[in-house]
Design a protein around this motif. Sequence first.
Motif, PDB file in Angstrom:
ATOM      1  N   PHE A  22       0.830  -1.204   0.000  1.00  9.07           N
ATOM      2  CA  PHE A  22       0.000   0.000   0.000  1.00  9.07           C
ATOM      3  C   PHE A  22       0.868   1.259   0.000  1.00  9.07           C
ATOM      4  O   PHE A  22       0.586   2.221  -0.726  1.00  9.07           O
ATOM      5  CB  PHE A  22      -0.923   0.000   1.219  1.00  9.07           C
ATOM      6  CG  PHE A  22      -1.756   1.243   1.351  1.00  9.07           C
ATOM      7  CD1 PHE A  22      -2.931   1.367   0.632  1.00  9.07           C
ATOM      8  CD2 PHE A  22      -1.353   2.282   2.179  1.00  9.07           C
ATOM      9  CE1 PHE A  22      -3.698   2.521   0.742  1.00  9.07           C
ATOM     10  CE2 PHE A  22      -2.106   3.432   2.293  1.00  9.07           C
ATOM     11  CZ  PHE A  22      -3.290   3.552   1.577  1.00  9.07           C
ATOM     12  N   VAL A  23       1.923   1.252   0.804  1.00  4.25           N
ATOM     13  CA  VAL A  23       2.827   2.408   0.843  1.00  4.25           C
ATOM     14  C   VAL A  23       3.521   2.587  -0.505  1.00  4.25           C
ATOM     15  O   VAL A  23       3.685   3.715  -0.992  1.00  4.25           O
ATOM     16  CB  VAL A  23       3.852   2.236   1.977  1.00  4.25           C
ATOM     17  CG1 VAL A  23       4.859   3.381   1.968  1.00  4.25           C
ATOM     18  CG2 VAL A  23       3.154   2.168   3.327  1.00  4.25           C
ATOM     19  N   LEU A  26       1.122   4.039  -2.987  1.00  5.09           N
ATOM     20  CA  LEU A  26       0.899   5.441  -2.659  1.00  5.09           C
ATOM     21  C   LEU A  26       2.089   6.298  -3.080  1.00  5.09           C
ATOM     22  O   LEU A  26       1.917   7.446  -3.516  1.00  5.09           O
ATOM     23  CB  LEU A  26       0.632   5.591  -1.161  1.00  5.09           C
ATOM     24  CG  LEU A  26       0.203   6.983  -0.675  1.00  5.09           C
ATOM     25  CD1 LEU A  26      -1.111   7.377  -1.322  1.00  5.09           C
ATOM     26  CD2 LEU A  26       0.063   7.000   0.840  1.00  5.09           C
ATOM     27  N   SER A  29       2.098   7.765  -6.620  1.00  6.43           N
ATOM     28  CA  SER A  29       1.243   8.910  -6.907  1.00  6.43           C
ATOM     29  C   SER A  29       1.708  10.186  -6.233  1.00  6.43           C
ATOM     30  O   SER A  29       1.083  11.242  -6.416  1.00  6.43           O
ATOM     31  CB  SER A  29      -0.193   8.604  -6.474  1.00  6.43           C
ATOM     32  OG  SER A  29      -0.253   8.375  -5.072  1.00  6.43           O
ATOM     33  N   ILE A  30       2.783  10.121  -5.454  1.00  2.22           N
ATOM     34  CA  ILE A  30       3.295  11.294  -4.742  1.00  2.22           C
ATOM     35  C   ILE A  30       4.381  11.952  -5.577  1.00  2.22           C
ATOM     36  O   ILE A  30       5.330  11.307  -6.021  1.00  2.22           O
ATOM     37  CB  ILE A  30       3.837  10.894  -3.360  1.00  2.22           C
ATOM     38  CG1 ILE A  30       2.705  10.359  -2.488  1.00  2.22           C
ATOM     39  CG2 ILE A  30       4.503  12.087  -2.676  1.00  2.22           C
ATOM     40  CD1 ILE A  30       3.160   9.847  -1.138  1.00  2.22           C
ATOM     41  N   VAL A 234      -0.352   2.785   7.645  1.00  2.00           N
ATOM     42  CA  VAL A 234      -1.181   3.460   6.647  1.00  2.00           C
ATOM     43  C   VAL A 234      -1.586   4.848   7.115  1.00  2.00           C
ATOM     44  O   VAL A 234      -1.555   5.821   6.344  1.00  2.00           O
ATOM     45  CB  VAL A 234      -2.412   2.586   6.331  1.00  2.00           C
ATOM     46  CG1 VAL A 234      -3.402   3.355   5.469  1.00  2.00           C
ATOM     47  CG2 VAL A 234      -2.003   1.308   5.630  1.00  2.00           C
ATOM     48  N   SER A 235      -1.944   4.983   8.385  1.00  5.98           N
ATOM     49  CA  SER A 235      -2.362   6.283   8.900  1.00  5.98           C
ATOM     50  C   SER A 235      -1.219   7.287   8.891  1.00  5.98           C
ATOM     51  O   SER A 235      -1.406   8.457   8.506  1.00  5.98           O
ATOM     52  CB  SER A 235      -2.902   6.122  10.329  1.00  5.98           C
ATOM     53  OG  SER A 235      -3.995   5.228  10.368  1.00  5.98           O
ATOM     54  N   VAL A 237       1.488   7.292   6.961  1.00  6.37           N
ATOM     55  CA  VAL A 237       1.864   7.649   5.581  1.00  6.37           C
ATOM     56  C   VAL A 237       0.821   8.574   4.972  1.00  6.37           C
ATOM     57  O   VAL A 237       1.176   9.558   4.292  1.00  6.37           O
ATOM     58  CB  VAL A 237       2.027   6.373   4.749  1.00  6.37           C
ATOM     59  CG1 VAL A 237       2.229   6.713   3.283  1.00  6.37           C
ATOM     60  CG2 VAL A 237       3.231   5.579   5.245  1.00  6.37           C
ATOM     61  N   ILE A 238      -0.459   8.290   5.175  1.00  3.79           N
ATOM     62  CA  ILE A 238      -1.502   9.180   4.658  1.00  3.79           C
ATOM     63  C   ILE A 238      -1.437  10.535   5.324  1.00  3.79           C
ATOM     64  O   ILE A 238      -1.627  11.580   4.677  1.00  3.79           O
ATOM     65  CB  ILE A 238      -2.893   8.527   4.854  1.00  3.79           C
ATOM     66  CG1 ILE A 238      -3.023   7.285   3.966  1.00  3.79           C
ATOM     67  CG2 ILE A 238      -3.995   9.517   4.517  1.00  3.79           C
ATOM     68  CD1 ILE A 238      -4.332   6.547   4.127  1.00  3.79           C
ATOM     69  N   GLY A 239      -1.155  10.542   6.632  1.00  3.18           N
ATOM     70  CA  GLY A 239      -0.997  11.826   7.315  1.00  3.18           C
ATOM     71  C   GLY A 239       0.169  12.638   6.765  1.00  3.18           C
ATOM     72  O   GLY A 239       0.045  13.866   6.605  1.00  3.18           O
ATOM     73  N   THR A 241       1.233  12.503   3.752  1.00  2.79           N
ATOM     74  CA  THR A 241       0.867  12.926   2.396  1.00  2.79           C
ATOM     75  C   THR A 241       0.018  14.185   2.411  1.00  2.79           C
ATOM     76  O   THR A 241       0.227  15.106   1.607  1.00  2.79           O
ATOM     77  CB  THR A 241       0.116  11.794   1.673  1.00  2.79           C
ATOM     78  OG1 THR A 241       0.926  10.613   1.701  1.00  2.79           O
ATOM     79  CG2 THR A 241      -0.186  12.167   0.247  1.00  2.79           C
ATOM     80  N   PHE A 242      -0.947  14.254   3.330  1.00  2.00           N
ATOM     81  CA  PHE A 242      -1.864  15.383   3.334  1.00  2.00           C
ATOM     82  C   PHE A 242      -1.366  16.553   4.179  1.00  2.00           C
ATOM     83  O   PHE A 242      -1.745  17.697   3.912  1.00  2.00           O
ATOM     84  CB  PHE A 242      -3.231  14.926   3.856  1.00  2.00           C
ATOM     85  CG  PHE A 242      -3.977  14.068   2.877  1.00  2.00           C
ATOM     86  CD1 PHE A 242      -4.665  14.631   1.815  1.00  2.00           C
ATOM     87  CD2 PHE A 242      -3.986  12.686   3.013  1.00  2.00           C
ATOM     88  CE1 PHE A 242      -5.353  13.856   0.925  1.00  2.00           C
ATOM     89  CE2 PHE A 242      -4.676  11.899   2.116  1.00  2.00           C
ATOM     90  CZ  PHE A 242      -5.358  12.480   1.044  1.00  2.00           C
TER      91      PHE A 242
END
Length: 243
Positions: A22-23, A26, A29-30, A234-235, A237-239, A241-242
């Motif tokens: 998943f990472v 992700l 797309s970064i 996941v949390s 890495v998403i944090g 990103t945003f």
Amino acid sequence: MKANTSFLATLNPSCKLFAHLFVMFLLMSITNTKVTFFIWILAVLIGIFLGGWRITYFLKRLLPYFGFFVLIFWMMAAFGEGQETIWQWAWFHITKESLNHGLTIALRMLAFVTYGLLFTSTTDLTLFIMSLIHQCKLSPKWAYGLLAGLRFIPLFQSELNQMKTAHKVRGYKEKNGWKAFKRYALPLFTHGIRKSERIAIAMEARGFNGNKDRTYYRTTKIASRDWAYLLSLVSVVIGMTFL
């Protein structure tokens, strides 16, 4: 693939693989250089504090890839396109856009390698195959075939070293790489066929027919710590990103 005594070695291999994949998806797309760098640093910190890595082990494993890092960065930066020129000479044209793009691609490559190493260095091969059977519902016929094929790799390496040593003892020297390849490939290929036939006969003699309704000596399950690691990674890495 050999497990150590770290925390990551106790996790379910399929859950851990899904988290790392998943990472990686992700990361594709970064386009932000800083976010890519922090995600790579996160993998390094996980390997040191949760994966049982030593600094020397990490540097030894990633040292060959730093050469690719420099090469990819230079190719993307020196031959890229952009409007804000930083340096130009002959056919080299480094712009601010190409510099950021090259650094992002190179860091993404390092992150892929680090997360892959994080999985392979803390995962037992047999438990990984068992996890594919129990959690991912992979057919035992394919799973045990994959396990047997991967087990052949170190055997081929040891046999190749024995053949090279035997040739040196007998004074054989072959400078032509193609002739040396044919000299080693034929015996290895023949031994591989014989071993595969022996394994197939042994498995059939023990009642293996690829049926899913069978018993297993070792089983794998997903525990609470597996979900905790998956959701935490996941949390975070998403944090990143945003934020």
